[in-house]
Structures are given as C-alpha cells and as structure tokens.
Scaffold this motif. Structure first.
Motif, PDB file in Angstrom:
ATOM      1  N   ASP A  24      10.211 -42.735 -24.062  1.00  0.00           N
ATOM      2  CA  ASP A  24      10.538 -43.647 -22.937  1.00  0.00           C
ATOM      3  C   ASP A  24      11.609 -42.987 -22.291  1.00  0.00           C
ATOM      4  O   ASP A  24      11.877 -42.851 -21.082  1.00  0.00           O
ATOM      5  CB  ASP A  24      10.580 -45.095 -23.239  1.00  0.00           C
ATOM      6  CG  ASP A  24       9.144 -45.786 -23.304  1.00  0.00           C
ATOM      7  OD1 ASP A  24       8.173 -44.936 -23.266  1.00  0.00           O
ATOM      8  OD2 ASP A  24       9.221 -46.898 -23.779  1.00  0.00           O
TER       9      ASP A  24
ATOM     10  N   HIS B 191       2.791 -53.941 -20.776  1.00  0.00           N
ATOM     11  CA  HIS B 191       4.222 -53.130 -20.415  1.00  0.00           C
ATOM     12  C   HIS B 191       3.541 -51.682 -20.579  1.00  0.00           C
ATOM     13  O   HIS B 191       4.032 -50.722 -19.537  1.00  0.00           O
ATOM     14  CB  HIS B 191       5.127 -53.123 -21.718  1.00  0.00           C
ATOM     15  CG  HIS B 191       6.001 -52.036 -21.656  1.00  0.00           C
ATOM     16  ND1 HIS B 191       7.030 -51.808 -20.751  1.00  0.00           N
ATOM     17  CD2 HIS B 191       6.123 -50.877 -22.548  1.00  0.00           C
ATOM     18  CE1 HIS B 191       7.589 -50.779 -20.702  1.00  0.00           C
ATOM     19  NE2 HIS B 191       7.253 -50.325 -21.994  1.00  0.00           N
TER      20      HIS B 191
ATOM     21  N   HIS C   6      11.335 -53.901 -21.741  1.00  0.00           N
ATOM     22  CA  HIS C   6      11.749 -53.193 -22.953  1.00  0.00           C
ATOM     23  C   HIS C   6      12.720 -54.175 -23.361  1.00  0.00           C
ATOM     24  O   HIS C   6      13.039 -54.325 -24.570  1.00  0.00           O
ATOM     25  CB  HIS C   6      12.543 -51.947 -22.581  1.00  0.00           C
ATOM     26  CG  HIS C   6      11.701 -50.574 -22.342  1.00  0.00           C
ATOM     27  ND1 HIS C   6      12.099 -49.761 -21.616  1.00  0.00           N
ATOM     28  CD2 HIS C   6      10.370 -50.590 -23.037  1.00  0.00           C
ATOM     29  CE1 HIS C   6      11.107 -48.676 -21.788  1.00  0.00           C
ATOM     30  NE2 HIS C   6       9.949 -49.290 -22.382  1.00  0.00           N
TER      31      HIS C   6
ATOM     32  N   GLU D 125       4.161 -49.193 -17.413  1.00  0.00           N
ATOM     33  CA  GLU D 125       4.875 -47.952 -17.691  1.00  0.00           C
ATOM     34  C   GLU D 125       3.896 -46.532 -16.966  1.00  0.00           C
ATOM     35  O   GLU D 125       4.573 -45.652 -16.393  1.00  0.00           O
ATOM     36  CB  GLU D 125       5.233 -47.796 -19.061  1.00  0.00           C
ATOM     37  CG  GLU D 125       6.550 -47.048 -19.122  1.00  0.00           C
ATOM     38  CD  GLU D 125       7.024 -46.767 -20.717  1.00  0.00           C
ATOM     39  OE1 GLU D 125       7.721 -47.800 -21.390  1.00  0.00           O
ATOM     40  OE2 GLU D 125       6.216 -46.197 -21.457  1.00  0.00           O
TER      41      GLU D 125
HETATM   42 FE   LIG Z   1       8.076 -48.356 -22.853  1.00  0.00          FE
END
Ligand SMILES: [Fe+2]
Ligand SMILES: [Fe+2]
Length: 140
Positions: free
Chosen positions: A126, A57, A20, A61
């Motif tokens: 998120d 990513h 992030h 995640e």
């Molecule tokens: Fe994310």
C-alpha cells in the motif's frame, strides 16, 4: 503491533487512510483477545468485521489506484484476493470448533498472520501508492 497509529502511515487519501486506521485498530483489538475458548464467538465477530471492512476497503483502494493510473494494479488486486481468502479461512477455522484445532491454536495462528499481513501488505504494497497519490493530488 501494540503501538499507536503513526502519521507517516497515512497515504494522503482520506478514505483509504481512515480504512487503514480502522483495520489497524481492529487487528490490535483481535490480538489483545485472550486465547480461552470463551472468546471464540467474539473472535469470530471481529474477524467478520475485519473481512467486511477489508472487502469495502480493497474496492475503494483499487478504485483510487485506477483513478491515479497506478501501474501495478493487477498485482495489487491479486494480493487483495489472497487477503480475502486468508480472512475467510480464519473465520472458518474459528467457527468450526474442530477438536484438532483448539481455539488457542487457531487464534495464535491468526495473530501471526494478521500481523504479517499488516506489515507485508500495508507497509510494503500500500505504501507504494503514496507518491502516485501525491502526484495526482498536485495536478488537481
Ligand atoms: Fe490498503
Ligand atoms: Fe492494498
């Protein structure tokens, strides 16, 4: 945008947090690029970097979300797919050099979308996994 990374944006999972921070830095770098046509190649390179970083990513995640039994995984995955599509479209527009869409126009649109993405997806979706990460960590 334009501000430094804030500690409260960390979700408590080092890999995700690092991604992030890197995404945020790259989006800021992109937004700070001038809109003159000579920056088109740099803009394309940055967006490709962001696409690759974001692809890796999102996989990471989603893997964490599965591990912590996050209940809204399917919906979150859909959002990730839409982000991937949006980034591909941006890259195509930057690379096409279509006279109907001058670079300044494409770039300003990308600036807005990237900020919206960051605020909407990161800050709203998120962030929702933060308590699930904390709970999973406390059981370890
Ligand atoms: Fe994310
Ligand atoms: Fe996400």
């Amino acid at each position: 945008m334009g501000a430094a990374w804030r500690a409260e944006w960390n979700l408590g999972q080092p890999g995700i947090d690092e991604d992030h921070r890197n995404q945020y830095a790259l989006v800021q770098k992109f937004i700070n690029l001038p809109t003159d046509d000579i920056w088109r190649d740099d803009a394309g390179q940055m967006l490709k970097q962001l696409r690759d970083l974001t692809g890796a990513h999102c996989e990471r995640e989603e893997k964490v979300m599965r591990a912590i039994r996050y209940p809204n995984l399917a919906e979150h995955q859909d959002q990730h797919k839409r982000l991937a599509t949006m980034l591909e479209e941006m890259i195509n527009q930057v690379e096409q050099e279509n006279p109907l869409f001058p670079f300044a126009y494409v770039k300003e649109r990308a600036d807005r979308l990237l900020q919206f993405w960051f605020l909407e997806h990161f800050a709203k979706s998120d962030m929702l996994i933060k308590p699930y990460i904390a709970r999973a960590m406390s059981r370890m």
